[in-house]
Design a protein around this motif. Structure first.
Motif, PDB file in Angstrom:
ATOM      1  N   GLN A   1       6.163 -30.813 -61.044  1.00 52.65           N
ATOM      2  CA  GLN A   1       4.760 -30.862 -60.663  1.00 52.65           C
ATOM      3  C   GLN A   1       4.352 -32.323 -60.482  1.00 52.65           C
ATOM      4  OE1 GLN A   1       2.950 -28.155 -60.244  1.00 52.65           O
ATOM      5  NE2 GLN A   1       0.858 -28.955 -60.025  1.00 52.65           N
ATOM      6  N   VAL A   2       3.738 -32.614 -59.350  1.00 51.54           N
ATOM      7  CA  VAL A   2       3.247 -33.958 -59.065  1.00 51.54           C
ATOM      8  C   VAL A   2       1.731 -33.923 -59.042  1.00 51.54           C
ATOM      9  CG1 VAL A   2       3.203 -35.847 -57.404  1.00 51.54           C
ATOM     10  CG2 VAL A   2       5.309 -34.528 -57.736  1.00 51.54           C
ATOM     11  N   HIS A   3       1.124 -34.806 -59.789  1.00 54.76           N
ATOM     12  CA  HIS A   3      -0.331 -34.923 -59.809  1.00 54.76           C
ATOM     13  C   HIS A   3      -0.704 -36.192 -59.054  1.00 54.76           C
ATOM     14  CE1 HIS A   3      -4.410 -34.393 -61.075  1.00 54.76           C
ATOM     15  NE2 HIS A   3      -4.428 -35.518 -61.764  1.00 54.76           N
ATOM     16  N   LEU A   4      -1.553 -36.036 -58.031  1.00 61.70           N
ATOM     17  CA  LEU A   4      -1.940 -37.158 -57.177  1.00 61.70           C
ATOM     18  C   LEU A   4      -3.412 -37.493 -57.387  1.00 61.70           C
ATOM     19  CD1 LEU A   4      -0.244 -35.956 -53.861  1.00 61.70           C
ATOM     20  CD2 LEU A   4       0.678 -37.565 -55.533  1.00 61.70           C
ATOM     21  N   VAL A   5      -3.705 -38.768 -57.517  1.00 58.13           N
ATOM     22  CA  VAL A   5      -5.088 -39.221 -57.671  1.00 58.13           C
ATOM     23  C   VAL A   5      -5.350 -40.353 -56.685  1.00 58.13           C
ATOM     24  CG1 VAL A   5      -6.803 -40.214 -59.214  1.00 58.13           C
ATOM     25  CG2 VAL A   5      -5.147 -38.566 -60.102  1.00 58.13           C
ATOM     26  N   GLU A   6      -6.325 -40.130 -55.796  1.00 59.08           N
ATOM     27  CA  GLU A   6      -6.708 -41.153 -54.832  1.00 59.08           C
ATOM     28  C   GLU A   6      -7.810 -42.032 -55.406  1.00 59.08           C
ATOM     29  OE1 GLU A   6      -6.115 -37.302 -52.310  1.00 59.08           O
ATOM     30  OE2 GLU A   6      -6.997 -37.871 -54.246  1.00 59.08           O
ATOM     31  N   SER A   7      -7.834 -43.268 -54.963  1.00 60.56           N
ATOM     32  CA  SER A   7      -8.900 -44.196 -55.341  1.00 60.56           C
ATOM     33  C   SER A   7      -9.078 -45.222 -54.238  1.00 60.56           C
ATOM     34  CB  SER A   7      -8.566 -44.893 -56.665  1.00 60.56           C
ATOM     35  OG  SER A   7      -7.392 -45.670 -56.536  1.00 60.56           O
ATOM     36  N   GLY A   8     -10.171 -45.966 -54.307  1.00 56.83           N
ATOM     37  CA  GLY A   8     -10.402 -47.055 -53.372  1.00 56.83           C
ATOM     38  C   GLY A   8     -11.411 -46.753 -52.284  1.00 56.83           C
ATOM     39  N   SER A  25       1.679 -38.954 -60.763  1.00 57.84           N
ATOM     40  CA  SER A  25       2.173 -38.788 -62.127  1.00 57.84           C
ATOM     41  C   SER A  25       2.858 -37.440 -62.238  1.00 57.84           C
ATOM     42  CB  SER A  25       1.031 -38.889 -63.138  1.00 57.84           C
ATOM     43  OG  SER A  25       0.064 -37.886 -62.896  1.00 57.84           O
ATOM     44  N   GLY A  26       3.663 -37.299 -63.268  1.00 58.79           N
ATOM     45  CA  GLY A  26       4.389 -36.044 -63.471  1.00 58.79           C
ATOM     46  C   GLY A  26       5.772 -36.064 -62.866  1.00 58.79           C
ATOM     47  N   SER A  27       5.960 -36.875 -61.845  1.00 58.99           N
ATOM     48  CA  SER A  27       7.255 -36.998 -61.201  1.00 58.99           C
ATOM     49  C   SER A  27       7.250 -38.228 -60.310  1.00 58.99           C
ATOM     50  CB  SER A  27       7.558 -35.760 -60.356  1.00 58.99           C
ATOM     51  OG  SER A  27       8.783 -35.914 -59.653  1.00 58.99           O
ATOM     52  N   THR A  28       8.410 -38.765 -60.081  1.00 63.19           N
ATOM     53  CA  THR A  28       8.527 -39.864 -59.130  1.00 63.19           C
ATOM     54  C   THR A  28       8.330 -39.345 -57.710  1.00 63.19           C
ATOM     55  OG1 THR A  28      10.033 -41.524 -58.238  1.00 63.19           O
ATOM     56  CG2 THR A  28      11.014 -39.508 -59.058  1.00 63.19           C
ATOM     57  N   LEU A  29       7.864 -40.240 -56.841  1.00 60.80           N
ATOM     58  CA  LEU A  29       7.701 -39.878 -55.436  1.00 60.80           C
ATOM     59  C   LEU A  29       8.988 -40.034 -54.630  1.00 60.80           C
ATOM     60  CD1 LEU A  29       4.188 -41.408 -54.643  1.00 60.80           C
ATOM     61  CD2 LEU A  29       4.788 -38.982 -54.832  1.00 60.80           C
ATOM     62  N   ASP A  30      10.063 -40.422 -55.273  1.00 60.78           N
ATOM     63  CA  ASP A  30      11.342 -40.547 -54.580  1.00 60.78           C
ATOM     64  C   ASP A  30      11.707 -39.231 -53.901  1.00 60.78           C
ATOM     65  OD1 ASP A  30      13.023 -42.743 -56.999  1.00 60.78           O
ATOM     66  OD2 ASP A  30      11.485 -43.105 -55.480  1.00 60.78           O
ATOM     67  N   GLY A  31      12.034 -39.335 -52.614  1.00 64.76           N
ATOM     68  CA  GLY A  31      12.421 -38.139 -51.876  1.00 64.76           C
ATOM     69  C   GLY A  31      11.274 -37.451 -51.163  1.00 64.76           C
ATOM     70  N   ALA A  75       7.618 -49.226 -57.890  1.00 63.28           N
ATOM     71  CA  ALA A  75       7.449 -49.598 -59.295  1.00 63.28           C
ATOM     72  C   ALA A  75       6.216 -48.936 -59.913  1.00 63.28           C
ATOM     73  CB  ALA A  75       7.352 -51.106 -59.425  1.00 63.28           C
ATOM     74  N   LYS A  76       5.171 -48.787 -59.097  1.00 64.78           N
ATOM     75  CA  LYS A  76       3.932 -48.190 -59.603  1.00 64.78           C
ATOM     76  C   LYS A  76       3.809 -46.705 -59.232  1.00 64.78           C
ATOM     77  CE  LYS A  76       1.291 -52.506 -59.515  1.00 64.78           C
ATOM     78  NZ  LYS A  76       0.084 -53.202 -59.000  1.00 64.78           N
ATOM     79  N   ASN A  77       4.781 -46.209 -58.471  1.00 63.36           N
ATOM     80  CA  ASN A  77       4.757 -44.808 -58.039  1.00 63.36           C
ATOM     81  C   ASN A  77       3.458 -44.486 -57.298  1.00 63.36           C
ATOM     82  OD1 ASN A  77       6.376 -42.475 -57.925  1.00 63.36           O
ATOM     83  ND2 ASN A  77       5.253 -41.495 -59.586  1.00 63.36           N
ATOM     84  N   THR A  78       3.101 -45.394 -56.379  1.00 59.47           N
ATOM     85  CA  THR A  78       1.880 -45.232 -55.606  1.00 59.47           C
ATOM     86  C   THR A  78       2.166 -45.419 -54.117  1.00 59.47           C
ATOM     87  OG1 THR A  78       1.270 -47.558 -55.764  1.00 59.47           O
ATOM     88  CG2 THR A  78       0.432 -46.104 -57.483  1.00 59.47           C
ATOM     89  N   VAL A  79       1.285 -44.874 -53.316  1.00 59.06           N
ATOM     90  CA  VAL A  79       1.294 -45.105 -51.871  1.00 59.06           C
ATOM     91  C   VAL A  79      -0.085 -45.606 -51.491  1.00 59.06           C
ATOM     92  CG1 VAL A  79       1.468 -44.051 -49.599  1.00 59.06           C
ATOM     93  CG2 VAL A  79       3.081 -43.414 -51.390  1.00 59.06           C
ATOM     94  N   ASN A  80      -0.118 -46.705 -50.759  1.00 62.61           N
ATOM     95  CA  ASN A  80      -1.377 -47.336 -50.404  1.00 62.61           C
ATOM     96  C   ASN A  80      -1.644 -47.221 -48.910  1.00 62.61           C
ATOM     97  OD1 ASN A  80      -1.741 -48.424 -53.109  1.00 62.61           O
ATOM     98  ND2 ASN A  80      -0.056 -49.790 -52.595  1.00 62.61           N
ATOM     99  N   LEU A  81      -2.916 -47.255 -48.557  1.00 65.26           N
ATOM    100  CA  LEU A  81      -3.319 -47.256 -47.161  1.00 65.26           C
ATOM    101  C   LEU A  81      -4.319 -48.389 -46.974  1.00 65.26           C
ATOM    102  CD1 LEU A  81      -2.995 -45.719 -44.445  1.00 65.26           C
ATOM    103  CD2 LEU A  81      -5.117 -44.525 -45.021  1.00 65.26           C
TER     104      LEU A  81
END
Length: 116
Positions: A1-8, A25-31, A75-81
């Motif tokens: 399970q992957v939990h995603l939280v947007e901000s900004g 959180s809950g899992s890496t975004l690898d893959g 490193a932070k397990n995040t994706v930015n736009l």
């Protein structure tokens, strides 16, 4: 399970910039293929940009090419736009999505309003 939280998200004048972040959180975004979608009032949700974890390849909708940049911070397990030269037409709720085969996760969204 992957939990995603947007901000900004927030209110910005035309021509301004915002940087959205999608923290997992809950899992890496690898893959996972991770993308940003947006939905304006009265309109369907549309794809804005996405990035492949496999090879780092990126996609941008024609409407945002040259203005938006997607990036992944392993490193932070995040994706930015990074959104520059914002226009009133960019006003929408922006959602983060992570997809891997049958696994498909969405964040709760963050509001972006471009107005003078």
């Amino acid at each position: 399970q992957v939990h995603l939280v947007e901000s900004g998200g927030g209110l910005v004048q035309p021509g301004g910039s915002l940087r959205l972040s999608c923290a997992a959180s809950g899992s890496t975004l690898d893959g996972y293929a991770v993308g940003w979608f947006r939905q304006a009032p009265g309109k369907e949700r549309e794809g804005v940009s996405c990035i492949s974890s496999r090879d780092g390849s990126t996609y941008y909708a024609d409407s945002v090419k040259g203005r938006f940049t997607i990036s992944k911070d392993n490193a932070k397990n995040t994706v930015n736009l990074q959104m520059n030269s914002l226009e009133p037409e960019d006003t929408a709720v922006y959602y983060c999505n992570a997809k891997l085969q049958e696994f498909d996760y969405w964040g709760q969204g963050t509001q972006v309003t471009v107005s003078s």
